[in-house]
Design a protein around this motif. Structure first.
Motif, PDB file in Angstrom:
ATOM      1  N   ILE A  51      21.591  17.849 -34.600  1.00  0.00           N
ATOM      2  CA  ILE A  51      21.542  17.675 -33.051  1.00  0.00           C
ATOM      3  C   ILE A  51      22.901  18.480 -32.693  1.00  0.00           C
ATOM      4  CG2 ILE A  51      22.694  15.418 -33.393  1.00  0.00           C
ATOM      5  CD1 ILE A  51      21.259  14.383 -30.883  1.00  0.00           C
ATOM      6  N   GLY A  55      24.136  16.849 -27.701  1.00  0.00           N
ATOM      7  CA  GLY A  55      22.637  16.156 -27.662  1.00  0.00           C
ATOM      8  C   GLY A  55      21.647  16.811 -27.032  1.00  0.00           C
ATOM      9  N   THR A  58      17.603  19.422 -30.672  1.00  0.00           N
ATOM     10  CA  THR A  58      17.703  18.842 -31.856  1.00  0.00           C
ATOM     11  C   THR A  58      16.804  19.820 -32.599  1.00  0.00           C
ATOM     12  OG1 THR A  58      15.671  17.536 -30.628  1.00  0.00           O
ATOM     13  CG2 THR A  58      17.900  16.640 -30.601  1.00  0.00           C
ATOM     14  N   SER A  71      19.416  11.336 -32.629  1.00  0.00           N
ATOM     15  CA  SER A  71      19.941  11.121 -31.174  1.00  0.00           C
ATOM     16  C   SER A  71      21.490  10.941 -31.605  1.00  0.00           C
ATOM     17  CB  SER A  71      19.349  10.116 -30.473  1.00  0.00           C
ATOM     18  OG  SER A  71      19.341   8.722 -31.158  1.00  0.00           O
TER      19      SER A  71
END
Length: 126
Positions: A51, A55, A58, A71
């Protein structure tokens, strides 16, 4: 110094779920991409997911795509891995790892990672 501490591993039944966490300290967490990797018994290390620092992007290995979700919470300096539809072949020691920069980089030799946690064991069995 960089410290990464994983938690959340354990025993799950096939088809079940687990959520791994990784508490990070000793560096500016929000400035670095992070990854999860795993090592199954008797096998080599496998990169699982990565990631970006913010964020927003991904990436997943084909073996977990559609079942695992990575996450992060930069306010809490914590990385997560939600694992659903677990299979026996997901049994492994799972490691949290720090990237070398803000984005996930794919090279011919893999994803560059420069710090690792101690790992948390996930066992999928009925």
């Amino acid at each position: 110094q960089v410290q990464l501490v994983e938690s959340g591993g354990g025993l799950a039944q096939p088809g079940g779920s687990l959520r791994l966490s990784c508490a990070a300290s000793g560096f500016t967490f929000s400035s670095y991409a992070m990854s999860w990797a795993r090592q199954a018994p008797g096998k080599g290390l496998e990169w699982v997911s990565g990631i970006y620092d913010d964020g927003n992007d991904t990436y997943y290995a084909d073996s977990v795509k559609g079942r695992f979700t990575i996450s992060r919470d930069n306010a809490k300096n914590t990385l997560y891995l939600q694992m659903n539809s677990l299979k026996p072949e997901d049994t492994a020691l799972y490691y949290c790892a720090k990237g070398a920069g803000p984005i996930v980089v794919f090279t011919t030799t893999g994803v560059p990672l420069d710090a690792w946690g101690q790992g948390t064991l996930v066992t999928v069995s009925s």
